[in-house]
Design an enzyme around this catalytic site. Structure first.
Site, PDB file in Angstrom:
ATOM      1  N   CYS A   1      14.884  -7.659   9.647  1.00 36.72           N
ATOM      2  CA  CYS A   1      13.658  -6.954  10.045  1.00 36.72           C
ATOM      3  C   CYS A   1      12.615  -7.936  10.559  1.00 36.72           C
ATOM      4  O   CYS A   1      11.774  -7.595  11.380  1.00 36.72           O
ATOM      5  CB  CYS A   1      13.028  -6.226   8.865  1.00 36.72           C
ATOM      6  SG  CYS A   1      14.057  -4.967   8.135  1.00 36.72           S
TER       7      CYS A   1
ATOM      8  N   ASN B   1      10.863  -4.529  14.872  1.00 40.94           N
ATOM      9  CA  ASN B   1      10.201  -3.316  15.342  1.00 40.94           C
ATOM     10  C   ASN B   1       9.188  -3.597  16.446  1.00 40.94           C
ATOM     11  O   ASN B   1       8.453  -2.694  16.860  1.00 40.94           O
ATOM     12  CB  ASN B   1       9.486  -2.610  14.188  1.00 40.94           C
ATOM     13  CG  ASN B   1      10.412  -2.291  13.033  1.00 40.94           C
ATOM     14  OD1 ASN B   1      10.235  -2.806  11.940  1.00 40.94           O
ATOM     15  ND2 ASN B   1      11.421  -1.481  13.300  1.00 40.94           N
TER      16      ASN B   1
ATOM     17  N   GLU C   1      11.105   2.782  17.529  1.00 39.52           N
ATOM     18  CA  GLU C   1      10.905   1.724  16.529  1.00 39.52           C
ATOM     19  C   GLU C   1      11.541   0.402  16.953  1.00 39.52           C
ATOM     20  O   GLU C   1      11.758  -0.494  16.143  1.00 39.52           O
ATOM     21  CB  GLU C   1      11.435   2.188  15.167  1.00 39.52           C
ATOM     22  CG  GLU C   1      10.794   3.484  14.671  1.00 39.52           C
ATOM     23  CD  GLU C   1       9.595   3.293  13.746  1.00 39.52           C
ATOM     24  OE1 GLU C   1       9.581   2.340  12.960  1.00 39.52           O
ATOM     25  OE2 GLU C   1       8.662   4.131  13.822  1.00 39.52           O
TER      26      GLU C   1
ATOM     27  N   ASP D   1      19.059  -0.651  11.284  1.00 37.92           N
ATOM     28  CA  ASP D   1      19.416  -2.013  10.855  1.00 37.92           C
ATOM     29  C   ASP D   1      19.449  -2.166   9.337  1.00 37.92           C
ATOM     30  O   ASP D   1      19.658  -3.258   8.818  1.00 37.92           O
ATOM     31  CB  ASP D   1      18.524  -3.071  11.528  1.00 37.92           C
ATOM     32  CG  ASP D   1      17.074  -3.049  11.068  1.00 37.92           C
ATOM     33  OD1 ASP D   1      16.713  -2.242  10.199  1.00 37.92           O
ATOM     34  OD2 ASP D   1      16.290  -3.863  11.607  1.00 37.92           O
TER      35      ASP D   1
ATOM     36  N   SER E   1       4.836   3.835   3.879  1.00 39.87           N
ATOM     37  CA  SER E   1       5.995   4.284   4.668  1.00 39.87           C
ATOM     38  C   SER E   1       6.902   5.221   3.880  1.00 39.87           C
ATOM     39  O   SER E   1       7.882   4.770   3.283  1.00 39.87           O
ATOM     40  CB  SER E   1       6.825   3.068   5.099  1.00 39.87           C
ATOM     41  OG  SER E   1       6.290   2.447   6.217  1.00 39.87           O
TER      42      SER E   1
ATOM     43  N   ASN F   1       8.636  -4.583   0.592  1.00 39.92           N
ATOM     44  CA  ASN F   1       8.084  -3.586   1.517  1.00 39.92           C
ATOM     45  C   ASN F   1       9.188  -3.028   2.424  1.00 39.92           C
ATOM     46  O   ASN F   1       8.905  -2.405   3.452  1.00 39.92           O
ATOM     47  CB  ASN F   1       6.979  -4.206   2.386  1.00 39.92           C
ATOM     48  CG  ASN F   1       5.587  -3.744   1.951  1.00 39.92           C
ATOM     49  OD1 ASN F   1       5.458  -2.682   1.343  1.00 39.92           O
ATOM     50  ND2 ASN F   1       4.573  -4.525   2.279  1.00 39.92           N
TER      51      ASN F   1
ATOM     52  N   ALA G   1       0.816  -1.221   0.000  1.00 46.70           N
ATOM     53  CA  ALA G   1       0.000   0.000   0.000  1.00 46.70           C
ATOM     54  C   ALA G   1       0.848   1.269   0.000  1.00 46.70           C
ATOM     55  O   ALA G   1       0.308   2.370  -0.064  1.00 46.70           O
ATOM     56  CB  ALA G   1      -0.956  -0.011   1.196  1.00 46.70           C
ATOM     57  N   GLY G   2       2.165   1.111   0.080  1.00 42.67           N
ATOM     58  CA  GLY G   2       3.037   2.299   0.030  1.00 42.67           C
ATOM     59  C   GLY G   2       2.834   3.240   1.201  1.00 42.67           C
ATOM     60  O   GLY G   2       2.740   4.455   1.041  1.00 42.67           O
TER      61      GLY G   2
ATOM     62  N   HIS H   1      15.669   2.808   9.213  1.00 46.14           N
ATOM     63  CA  HIS H   1      16.067   2.243  10.505  1.00 46.14           C
ATOM     64  C   HIS H   1      17.578   1.993  10.464  1.00 46.14           C
ATOM     65  O   HIS H   1      18.135   1.714   9.382  1.00 46.14           O
ATOM     66  CB  HIS H   1      15.383   0.889  10.770  1.00 46.14           C
ATOM     67  CG  HIS H   1      13.910   0.967  11.019  1.00 46.14           C
ATOM     68  ND1 HIS H   1      13.004   0.103  10.434  1.00 46.14           N
ATOM     69  CD2 HIS H   1      13.180   1.784  11.787  1.00 46.14           C
ATOM     70  CE1 HIS H   1      11.783   0.394  10.850  1.00 46.14           C
ATOM     71  NE2 HIS H   1      11.855   1.418  11.668  1.00 46.14           N
TER      72      HIS H   1
ATOM     73  N   HIS I   1       0.111   3.428  10.051  1.00 46.34           N
ATOM     74  CA  HIS I   1      -0.271   2.010   9.928  1.00 46.34           C
ATOM     75  C   HIS I   1       0.446   1.131  10.953  1.00 46.34           C
ATOM     76  O   HIS I   1       0.042   0.002  11.199  1.00 46.34           O
ATOM     77  CB  HIS I   1      -0.009   1.490   8.511  1.00 46.34           C
ATOM     78  CG  HIS I   1       1.441   1.404   8.120  1.00 46.34           C
ATOM     79  ND1 HIS I   1       2.234   2.508   7.920  1.00 46.34           N
ATOM     80  CD2 HIS I   1       2.258   0.334   7.890  1.00 46.34           C
ATOM     81  CE1 HIS I   1       3.457   2.135   7.577  1.00 46.34           C
ATOM     82  NE2 HIS I   1       3.499   0.820   7.558  1.00 46.34           N
TER      83      HIS I   1
HETATM   84  O1  SUG Z   1       8.240   0.231   8.851  1.00 43.01           O
HETATM   85  N1  SUG Z   1       7.432  -1.356   5.843  1.00 43.01           N
HETATM   86  C1  SUG Z   1       8.118  -1.384   7.105  1.00 43.01           C
HETATM   87  C2  SUG Z   1       9.425  -2.108   6.987  1.00 43.01           C
HETATM   88  C3  SUG Z   1      10.061  -2.340   8.335  1.00 43.01           C
HETATM   89  C4  SUG Z   1      11.437  -2.901   8.238  1.00 43.01           C
HETATM   90  N2  SUG Z   1      11.955  -3.132   9.508  1.00 43.01           N
HETATM   91  C5  SUG Z   1      13.250  -2.962   9.874  1.00 43.01           C
HETATM   92  N3  SUG Z   1      14.085  -2.264   9.159  1.00 43.01           N
HETATM   93  N4  SUG Z   1      13.627  -3.461  10.990  1.00 43.01           N
HETATM   94  C6  SUG Z   1       8.329   0.046   7.643  1.00 43.01           C
HETATM   95  O2  SUG Z   1       8.598   0.935   6.838  1.00 43.01           O
HETATM   96  C7  SUG Z   1       5.532  -0.932   4.385  1.00 43.01           C
HETATM   97  C8  SUG Z   1       4.053  -1.237   4.396  1.00 43.01           C
HETATM   98  C9  SUG Z   1       3.303  -0.766   3.194  1.00 43.01           C
HETATM   99  O3  SUG Z   1       3.717   0.202   2.580  1.00 43.01           O
HETATM  100  O4  SUG Z   1       2.244  -1.357   2.871  1.00 43.01           O
HETATM  101  C10 SUG Z   1       6.153  -0.980   5.748  1.00 43.01           C
HETATM  102  O5  SUG Z   1       5.504  -0.692   6.735  1.00 43.01           O
END
Ligand code: SUG
Length: 430
Positions: free
Chosen positions: A359, A114, A176, A244, A26, A353, A23-24, A242, A141
């Protein structure tokens, strides 16, 4: 006498939920933005995640898992005034505020790094392991994940002799979780230095981790040696939402991109003073650019110690498809350095994503006694993995396109999948 070390790290992965979609949601997470509107494959995603867990088991490592959250999150939607039956709540949200419905149905709890910050027992004043669920306040979200995360942590790590599970830090101060946490301790069972990495706002993308949250966590966990470090603004601007995504630490190893930190010299000096055996594996920008690091997720690998004491790097397949990163791995792994082996995993559905191997997991360092106190339904073995796999094959949708988020069929499928999973866990998995 058991030959298992007194402490071992158990990775708890988020089981990828049936509503996984693109769904984009972030901004600043380039992969998620790039894949917005694409068709997602939740069944494949969950099986990829499970295959990674199986690899860890086959390497002799401890593996646990968290359940996907209830999605859509109806009670969160009700807080916006949508009313009626569950289906009516979702239908009204989809009609009037489709973005809210997308936020309520996100499977983002899969990224267990997270879920919480975890201070292992050797580092804390009371000798217990401390958990603080992340408030994930920066992204709408993800901001409603913590109540279900808190509930799961309290269920899985219920024994107060070994575990303390705190409330999240107030939402005004973004946190986070373990994605912005590192620990240097050699061996891991000794008291270590805990490092939390925050971002300064002002760049093109949100800085999600605040220094206030880091300090609060150190205080609440009773961490004797906590270090606060600023992430470099260039890294955030390049898509490292993040820490990581640009650094990982394990025992006496810090593997980091040259541009990961705002003041790397100070960090390296602080760590070297504390840990004389420290090995800093810094990857220079001239060998791997920040862009390649972020596209390949080299630093989102899992760096683990195998039962025979060798170290392995669990890398996403994208690393081997990024020539500069593959060349770095070929040069580094096994070449008298601290990393002896590399294993490649395909977690592409999550990667699209912005979620790599690291992660998807929360590291939990457990003494043998503490491990016996962990809720057994959340520990995985091969037979348990077989049963989860069969359940996923039966209940997880094959595809989700953007318009499907508004489909009552999808909401129904998600609810049925959850019921089946909970029923499965009520009997012992293996
Ligand atoms: O928080 N993606 C997550 C990815 C998290 C990765 N975690 C670590 N790096 N530890 C975020 O950005 C995308 C969901 C969407 O666009 O539908 C999302 O939430």
């Amino acid at each position: 006498m058991s030959d298992r070390p007194a402490f071992r790290e158990v990775n708890f992965d988020g089981l990828i939920g049936p509503s996984h979609n693109y769904a984009g949601l972030s901004p600043g997470n380039l992969a998620a933005t790039l894949h917005a509107g694409k068709i997602a494959q939740p069944r494949k995603a969950a099986l990829q995640g499970l295959a990674k867990m199986r690899l860890m088991l086959s390497l002799g490592l401890g593996q646990g898992f968290f359940l996907p959250h209830e999605r859509p999150n109806i009670s969160w939607l009700r807080d916006f005034g949508f009313a009626g039956s569950d289906a009516q709540v979702c239908a009204q949200a989809w009609r009037e505020e489709p973005l809210l419905l997308a936020q309520a149905i996100s499977a983002s709890a899969m990224w267990a790094a997270n879920a919480a910050t975890v201070s292992p027992a050797p580092d804390t004043a009371d000798g217990r392991m401390h958990f603080t669920p992340a408030n994930l306040a920066t992204m709408a979200h993800r901001s409603h994940e913590w109540p279900q995360t808190l509930a799961q942590l309290r269920r899985i790590f219920a024994d107060p002799r070994f575990f303390a599970v705190h409330e999240p830090v107030p939402a005004r101060f973004g946190d986070e979780g373990a994605a912005n946490f590192m620990r240097i301790a050699a061996p891991a069972s000794e008291a270590g230095v805990e490092i939390m990495v925050y971002g300064e706002p002002g760049g093109p993308f949100p800085a999600r981790q605040t220094p206030e949250a880091c300090r609060a966590i150190f205080r609440k966990h009773g961490v004797a040696d906590g270090l606060l470090v600023q992430q470099s603004p260039e890294a955030i601007a390049a898509g490292a939402f993040h820490n990581d995504v640009v650094a990982v630490a394990h025992e006496n190893i810090l593997l980091a991109h040259e541009q990961a930190f705002a003041d790397k010299a100070a960090l390296y000096a602080d760590l070297t003073a504390r840990c004389p055996d420290l090995v800093i594996l810094e990857v220079p920008a001239r060998e791997v650019s920040l862009a390649d690091a972020i596209a390949s997720y080299l630093f989102n690998s899992q760096l683990v110690t195998l039962p025979d004491g060798r170290r392995a790097l669990i890398v996403p397949a994208e690393c081997m498809e990024t020539p500069a990163v593959k060349a770095w791995i070929d040069r580094t792994v096994g070449a008298n350095g601290p990393i002896d082996a590399v294993h490649v995993v395909d977690v592409r559905e999550s990667m699209h994503n912005g979620g790599g191997p690291a992660c998807l997991r929360l590291r939990v360092l457990l003494s043998q006694e503490a491990e016996r106190a962990v809720h057994p339904a959340h520990m995985l073995d091969e037979r348990g993995a077989d049963r989860l796999e069969a359940l996923i094959a039966e209940h997880w949708p094959e595809r989700i396109a953007p318009a499907d988020l508004g489909s009552p069929d999808l909401w129904g499928h998600c609810a049925a999948a959850r019921r089946a999973l909970i029923a499965l866990l009520e009997k012992p998995l293996s």
